[in-house]
Design an enzyme around this catalytic site. Structure first.
Site, PDB file in Angstrom:
ATOM      1  N   ASP A 227     -11.803  45.384  36.583  1.00 35.03           N
ATOM      2  CA  ASP A 227     -12.511  44.382  37.454  1.00 35.03           C
ATOM      3  C   ASP A 227     -11.806  44.073  38.725  1.00 35.03           C
ATOM      4  OD1 ASP A 227     -14.758  42.622  37.985  1.00 35.03           O
ATOM      5  OD2 ASP A 227     -13.908  41.148  37.135  1.00 35.03           O
ATOM      6  N   SER A 251     -18.886  39.075  39.811  1.00 38.02           N
ATOM      7  CA  SER A 251     -19.618  40.350  39.121  1.00 38.02           C
ATOM      8  C   SER A 251     -20.773  39.710  38.198  1.00 38.02           C
ATOM      9  CB  SER A 251     -18.418  40.790  38.103  1.00 38.02           C
ATOM     10  OG  SER A 251     -17.091  41.073  38.791  1.00 38.02           O
ATOM     11  N   GLN A 301     -20.112  49.038  38.061  1.00 35.24           N
ATOM     12  CA  GLN A 301     -20.375  47.356  38.257  1.00 35.24           C
ATOM     13  C   GLN A 301     -21.297  47.031  39.349  1.00 35.24           C
ATOM     14  OE1 GLN A 301     -17.259  44.059  39.589  1.00 35.24           O
ATOM     15  NE2 GLN A 301     -17.133  44.393  37.661  1.00 35.24           N
TER      16      GLN A 301
END
Length: 308
Positions: A227, A251, A301
């Site tokens: 991430d 996110s 993502q």
């Protein structure tokens, strides 16, 4: 929350600074390992904490890593995780524990499926589905790793931060970093000065120390690290960056596929690109390679990107 977990979280703020002005190294990595060591409070229910240095929202990689730990604790150790799919539903509150509820969806002959919901203040903040598989033999092929400089000759994250940038980033610039990141492409906070560039970002990463020989922990640390820097590929295309420009981001979802065994405390290349951005959202994909060139994981993502 146990006293051990609380102490581990708070100790992150107490590590001595290194030469580049950033707390890192084995002691900081050990705190990350402790952070991922969830407390079991009931069958299929676990509890985790956040470090005291957390920003306003809990770091998404932390929630993903802890949720994967919760799922893995209910699966036989001989079955390794091969994929996860997750949604970030609400921003996490770092001041209170996170409860992880595991649903044992299926235990098949080859595959095991788990669903995890992270809960705070009585509401879901994160949902993850993960699939585990026993070791099997099959066809083999993989993309080649891009040709890039080796990590050891590249500057650390702290060495790249100028005093002016540290002043802009504030406390975030000096937060403990259990993951050592070395930029191959020019860091977004520097490249923004020359305007937009290709929608891509390349970094070497590794856990900054030695991790225990636990395959599940290796995967969870990589999920934590995945991430980081991924959405930077989107921002690079537009010549802006978090903290230095009026950019709001978060996110939205996260998916990973784990292809081959690896160690997260050895260097891996994170090769990220952004194929599209529209509607206040940006999509980024990433590939993890070992130093020997093996493709070990793929990441996708979508993130909220608002530029004011």
């Amino acid at each position: 929350m146990t006293e051990v977990a609380r102490a581990a979280a708070e100790a992150l703020d107490q590590e001595p600074l290194t030469a580049d002005g950033v707390p890192r190294g084995q002691a900081v990595l050990d705190r990350l390992v402790a952070l991922l060591d969830l407390e079991k409070i009931e069958e299929n229910i676990f509890r985790g904490v956040s470090p005291s240095h957390s920003p306003v929202r809990v770091f998404g990689g932390q929630v993903a890593g802890q949720a994967l730990v919760a799922a893995g604790r209910t699966v036989p150790p001989e079955r390794g995780v091969h994929s996860l799919h997750a949604y970030f539903i609400r921003g996490g509150d770092p001041s209170v524990p996170i409860v992880y509820e595991v649903d044992r969806i299926r235990d098949g002959r080859s595959f095991t499926t788990r669903r995890v919901v992270a809960v705070q203040h009585g509401k879901a903040i994160f949902a993850l589905s993960a699939s585990f598989q026993k070791v099997e033999q099959g066809v083999e092929h993989a993309e080649k790793m891009p040709e890039v400089p080796a990590p050891d000759g590249l500057p650390t994250h702290g060495e790249l931060m100028t005093p002016e940038l540290k002043a802009k980033f504030g406390r975030i610039a000096d937060r403990p970093r259990p993951i050592d990141i070395r930029y191959v492409s020019e860091p977004p906070w520097l490249s923004r000065e020359s305007g937009p560039r290709e929608a891509s970002n390349q970094v070497w990463m590794r856990a900054d120390g030695t991790l225990p020989d636990d395959p599940l922990l290796q995967v969870c640390v990589l999920a934590y690290a995945s991430d980081m820097t991924l959405l930077d590929a989107i921002l690079a295309r537009h010549g802006v960056y978090w903290g230095t420009d009026n950019v709001m981001g978060a996110s939205l979802d996260h998916a990973m596929w784990f292809h081959r065994p690896f160690r997260a405390d050895e260097w891996v290349l994170y090769d990220c690109v952004s194929p599209s951005a529209s509607g206040g959202r940006g999509l980024a994909t990433g590939r993890f390679f070992t130093q020997s060139g093996e493709l070990i994981a793929t990441v996708v993502q979508e993130g909220l990107i608002r530029i004011g």
